[in-house]
Design an enzyme around this catalytic site. Structure first.
Site, PDB file in Angstrom:
ATOM      1  N   LYS A 180     -41.042  35.819 -18.299  1.00 50.99           N
ATOM      2  CA  LYS A 180     -40.519  35.021 -17.190  1.00 50.99           C
ATOM      3  C   LYS A 180     -40.655  35.805 -15.888  1.00 50.99           C
ATOM      4  CE  LYS A 180     -38.982  31.787 -20.027  1.00 50.99           C
ATOM      5  NZ  LYS A 180     -39.542  30.436 -20.086  1.00 50.99           N
ATOM      6  N   HIS A 215     -47.591  26.265 -29.481  1.00 56.82           N
ATOM      7  CA  HIS A 215     -46.535  25.802 -28.577  1.00 56.82           C
ATOM      8  C   HIS A 215     -46.614  24.282 -28.517  1.00 56.82           C
ATOM      9  CE1 HIS A 215     -44.130  24.990 -25.067  1.00 56.82           C
ATOM     10  NE2 HIS A 215     -43.793  26.266 -24.947  1.00 56.82           N
TER      11      HIS A 215
END
Length: 487
Positions: free
Chosen positions: A179, A297
């Site tokens: 992140k 994902h």
């Protein structure tokens, strides 16, 4: 609701003089039909338009997902049409949902190309979801015969071999998503990866939308990430990895990125669900040939899996992905920020990890499914989870799962490495307590508090996030009537 057991018009003179017949009259409804072991079975949740008979709606679903069109066609007589027609064989009202019905449809195996999820989806969901007589439709579950399962290679690595390669047993694996998702330079991105792995995580990962943008070319990311992986491996003595996202605009470019990941020594690559079924099966074959773990994902799935009256249940997507051949699959957390009823999510995990799924209505599993020799998929719990929930995650999902703490690692007040350490200590404390017979469901918070007394990073994590929860009503729960066999 199966009193209309047989309504097919079999007299050829009447049939082909009729022009337009109801789907049930064309042979797509048979309330007496007994599904064969070799049939592919599908369960649809349908919402017919006002005035549309549920049985006719079910027959239409069967017809439009197999051989039918809106009128009788003469060329039916040139085929074994009785065999090729799908058959709706049972219709039941959905408990507690007015105007909705479960319809069960059987398809002869001969209708499908072997080893092709693209062909399965083209038939089962290719046309019926736009059909005007239905207000809404949802594919709830499917059953594939073992004979068809054996035409798929399945996961290239599987849980057992992955654990052997990593030399990590007896606990969940730990990961984190780098992140912020977008905007970091390659060098800073690699630094985040190193800090997380050095702090105790097994994996770091790219997120779904980090590919090759102006702020960080994919090659730069791969080089810096693998430098971080190798340094962390040397420092900790553990096998480490980073999910390098090879998702790209073409298969040629995906292969090019996968080859560089292999050259750099990566043990795992990642693709997004949105690349499509053919691309997924193709890259799975590449991973099998190159001894690479494939992480999936499920980017974009919520656009068609979340609403329970229309779309596709994620349990069906999970089945297709296990057949297509992925090793890791994001399956929800139940306790995090993303949609997920606990029982429903457990059903997704069971779909990934069991060799035979028994009927389990509370978890949304309507059919028994024998997986033949297809390897197990490692489920991934990711999205809004933190160290303070470790006891819940272990209680819900057991050992064979990757627990990914993105914000719960990168956002730690003492830094990224401390965030990783907090998660690793919390996990080790929970596993030790569980192995000693502690009931994690009731005593888990106390186990965490005791561990935090000698681990400042864990103490800080509990202080910051200990009371953070995402308690919203789930939109996707299982609708069922308990029977004698399902409590």
């Amino acid at each position: 609701m199966n009193e209309m057991s047989k309504s097919e018009i079999t007299d050829k003179k009447k049939r082909y003089a009729a022009g337009v017949l109801k789907y049930a009259q064309m042979g797509y409804w048979d309330g007496d039909y007994q599904p064969k072991d070799t049939d592919i079975l599908a369960l649809f949740r349908i919402t017919p338009q006002d005035g549309v008979d549920p049985i006719e709606a079910a027959a239409a679903v069967a017809g439009e997902s197999s051989t039918a069109t809106w009128t009788v066609v003469w060329t039916d007589r040139l085929t074994a049409c009785d065999q090729y027609r799908a058959k709706a064989y049972k219709v039941e009202p959905v408990p507690g949902q007015e105007g909705q019905y479960f319809c069960y449809v059987a398809y002869d195996l001969i209708l499908f190309e072997e080893g092709s999820i693209a062909n399965v989806t083209a038939s089962i969901i290719g046309n019926v979801f736009s059909f005007k007589p239905l207000l809404a439709a949802r594919l709830e579950d499917m059953r594939f015969p073992v004979a068809y399962m054996k035409t798929f290679a399945g996961p290239p690595t599987g849980i057992v071999v992955e654990r052997e390669r990593l030399d990590k047993f007896g606990r969940p694996l730990l990961g984190a998503t780098t992140k912020p998702k977008l905007g970091l330079s390659g060098k800073n991105y690699g630094r985040v990866v190193y800090e997380g792995l050095k702090g105790g995580l097994d994996f770091m990962k790219d997120d779904e939308n980090i590919n090759s943008q102006p702020f960080m070319h994919w090659r730069d990311r791969f080089l810096y990430c693998m430098e971080a992986v190798n340094k962390a491996t040397a420092v900790t003595g553990e096998v480490k990895g980073h999910y390098l996202n090879i998702t790209a605009g073409t298969m040629e470019e995906m292969y090019r990125r996968a080859e560089l990941a292999k050259e750099l020594g990566s043990v795992i690559v990642m693709v997004d669900l949105i690349v499509g079924w053919t691309a997924i099966q193709s890259i799975s074959n590449w991973c099998r040939q190159n001894d690479m773990i494939l992480h999936m994902h499920r980017a974009g799935h919520g656009t068609y899996t979340r609403q329970k009256n229309h779309g596709i249940s994620f349990r069906v997507i999970a089945k297709w992905l296990r057949m297509a051949g992925v090793d890791h699959l994001h399956c929800g957390t139940a306790v995090g920020k993303l949609e997920g009823d606990p029982l429903t999510v457990q059903g997704y995990y069971n779909t990934c990890r069991e060799m035979v799924n028994e009927v389990d209505l509370p978890r949304g599993i309507f059919f028994e499914q024998d997986w033949g020799n297809l390897k197990k998929v490692m489920p991934v719990a990711s999205g809004g989870i933190h160290a303070g929930q470790m006891h819940q995650l272990l209680d819900l999902f057991g050992d064979d799962v990757v627990l990914q703490f993105g914000g719960g690692t990168i956002g730690h007040p003492m830094g990224i490495q401390a965030g990783a350490t907090a998660n690793r200590v919390a996990l080790e404390a929970m596993v030790l307590a569980r192995n000693e017979g502690v009931d994690l469901k009731t005593e888990g918070p106390e186990v965490l508090r005791r561990a935090a007394k000698w681990c400042k990073p864990l103490e800080a994590a509990l202080d910051v996030w200990g009371n953070i929860t995402f308690n919203y009503t789930s939109t996707d729960t299982s609708d069922f009537v308990p029977t004698a066999s399902v409590s």
